[in-house]
Design an enzyme around this catalytic site. Structure first.
Site, short mmCIF file in Angstrom:
data_model
loop_
_atom_site.label_atom_id
_atom_site.label_comp_id
_atom_site.label_asym_id
_atom_site.label_seq_id
_atom_site.Cartn_x
_atom_site.Cartn_y
_atom_site.Cartn_z
CG HIS A 50 9.11 8.14 5.12
ND1 HIS A 50 8.55 8.70 3.75
CD2 HIS A 50 8.05 7.46 5.51
CE1 HIS A 50 7.22 8.21 3.64
NE2 HIS A 50 6.89 7.63 4.88
CG HIS A 98 5.86 4.24 8.95
ND1 HIS A 98 4.84 3.46 8.02
CD2 HIS A 98 6.59 5.21 7.88
CE1 HIS A 98 4.95 3.79 6.92
NE2 HIS A 98 6.06 4.55 6.77
CG ASN A 109 7.79 3.79 3.72
OD1 ASN A 109 7.50 4.92 4.38
ND2 ASN A 109 7.18 3.35 2.62
CB CYS A 157 4.96 11.05 2.14
SG CYS A 157 3.43 12.01 2.03
NE ARG A 172 -1.29 2.67 2.75
CZ ARG A 172 -0.92 3.80 3.12
NH1 ARG A 172 -1.10 4.91 2.51
NH2 ARG A 172 -0.47 4.07 4.29
CG ASP A 173 3.33 4.33 2.83
OD1 ASP A 173 2.70 5.36 2.55
OD2 ASP A 173 4.44 4.52 3.67
#
Length: 444
Positions: A347, A345, A387, A378, A133-134
């Site tokens: 980056h 989380h 990430n 993002c 997803r991300d």
């Protein structure tokens, strides 16, 4: 498992404590004057003799607040070091104890100090895989549905307990995930892992449930500008929207996970104690709101914005004071949300994800979000890179003797799979390094 992958583990530290390493001494870890290229900064200690007074930045955060931090040990040798380096400019000693405390006078490792330093790290860490997803939502090209489904299957086979599957958002804003319904229907009966999906509003939640989702996630931010650019509403408007989603989920006994986006730039790093306290209180407020509305877990998505760091000393200053921004922020959140309900989380914009994850583990957080092959980023945070790679996180945790139940070998193959499909190298430093080792070994 190769010797490179074999974890040292804390269990083995005592057996190594009798090793006599004559080549190490208290002088071995001291910087030479000609090597002090970043303003004569010495990272272990507590004092500062520069115009940028470190004590001012630490004023609000006493040692008592950091029980996981090693205590400073003053020695005559440490004093001589400060005298020797003061003529070079900034003689800054930050974050921890003198290097002399790591080595005893008889040239043996201070393994008791190492054990104490790592003692607060959890014995088990849950990895939340966000790549499907991300990770894929930020790709320029549309990834075929069949590839997404296969990626999820492969990730689950690695032993990952949570794999974020997709997001039910408007295709207008995230066209890469327009096939969310098809992906969810293809994996809805997959066993062995939880498969949450992101639902930014009630309409997305209803579509996700209709497609077979059994867990959802919502996301908010402590930044008004970021909230408006990401979800097109203010912080309070987003919280009102998510309360409706959380209430609907509660009626159906659907677990809800909260994502809390936090963008840290130089402005936050250089705020000073009072400014960072205000910033931390805003972050804590949103986290508590998510917790109070029923989120069983809140992931703090910490992103580093685009900074122009020209001089090496400026970059060093930023990285040191970055910890000063993150630590009080985590403490503020932990004061209103139980630590066992938190995840982090990061980056990897400046390659600082792993150190920040280690810092978070020392503070008691035991859930880490990551993305296979370092996929992601993002689109609404300028300069935020991918990430942190799941392979890198698992490799580090293996080395610390922390269990994850994730098969690193299989995980690296999954990273190769998706990287090949995307037509670029893996973003995992571990995968790249170990693949080179294997190639070199095959030539022997």
């Amino acid at each position: 498992m190769s010797s490179l992958e074999e974890p040292l583990g804390l269990d083995n530290l005592s057996s190594l404590s009798t090793i006599d390493l004559q080549r190490f001494s208290s002088n071995a870890c001291r910087p030479r004057a000609e090597d002090m290229g970043m303003g004569s900064c010495w990272i272990d200690g507590r004092t500062c003799s520069s115009s940028n007074n470190c004590n001012e930045d630490y004023e609000g955060y006493t040692r008592e607040a950091f029980q996981w931090k090693r205590q400073t040990r003053e020695t005559s040798q440490g004093d001589s070091l400060k005298r020797r380096t003061s003529s070079q400019g900034r003689s800054c000693m930050v974050y921890g104890s003198s290097c002399d405390s790591w080595y005893s006078s008889d040239h043996q490792y201070g393994f008791n100090a190492i054990t104490k330093f790592l003692g607060g790290i959890p014995k088990f860490v849950k990895i939340v895989e966000v790549g499907p997803r991300d990770g894929l939502q930020n790709e320029k090209n549309i990834v075929p549905t069949a590839v997404k489904v296969e990626l999820i299957h492969r990730l689950v086979s690695c032993g990952l307990p949570v794999v974020e599957a997709t997001s039910f958002v408007s295709p207008k804003w995230v066209p890469q995930l327009a096939d969310a319904k098809d992906v969810m229907e293809a994996v809805r009966n997959l066993e062995g892992a939880r498969l949450p999906v992101l639902t930014p509003n009630l309409k997305g939640f209803e579509a996700a449930i209709a497609a077979g989702a059994k867990e959802v996630a919502i996301f908010a931010s402590a930044s008004e500008s970021f909230s408006k650019s990401n979800i097109n509403c203010s912080i309070e408007e987003s919280l009102t929207r998510y309360r409706a989603v959380a209430l609907a989920a509660k009626k159906l006994s659907i677990p809800v996970r909260g994502w809390h986006y936090i963008l840290i730039g130089m402005c936050h790093v250089s705020l000073g104690v009072r400014g960072r306290s205000y910033f931390s209180s805003k972050v804590a407020y949103v986290a508590k709101e998510l917790y109070d509305m029923g989120c069983f877990e809140i992931s703090l998505v910490i992103q580093l914005g685009l900074l122009r760091l020209v001089m090496s000393s400026t970059a060093f200053y930023f990285l040191i004071h970055l910890r000063c921004a993150i630590v009080p922020m985590l403490e503020a959140v932990m004061a209103v949300v139980p630590v066992e309900k938190l995840a982090v989380h990061f980056h990897d914009t400046y390659g600082q994800s792993l150190p920040n994850i280690l810092l978070s583990l020392q503070m008691g957080i035991s859930t880490i979000d990551s993305s296979v092959a370092g996929l992601g980023g993002c689109p609404y945070a300028k300069g935020a890179s991918g990430n942190v790679a799941t392979e890198d996180v698992v490799y580090m945790l293996n080395g610390l003797g922390v269990k994850t139940n994730v098969d690193l070998g299989k995980l690296m193959l999954v990273g190769d799979f998706i990287s090949n499909r995307l037509g670029r190298p893996s973003g995992s430093k571990t995968a790249i390094a170990l693949s080179r080792v294997n190639v070199d070994a095959s030539k022997i």
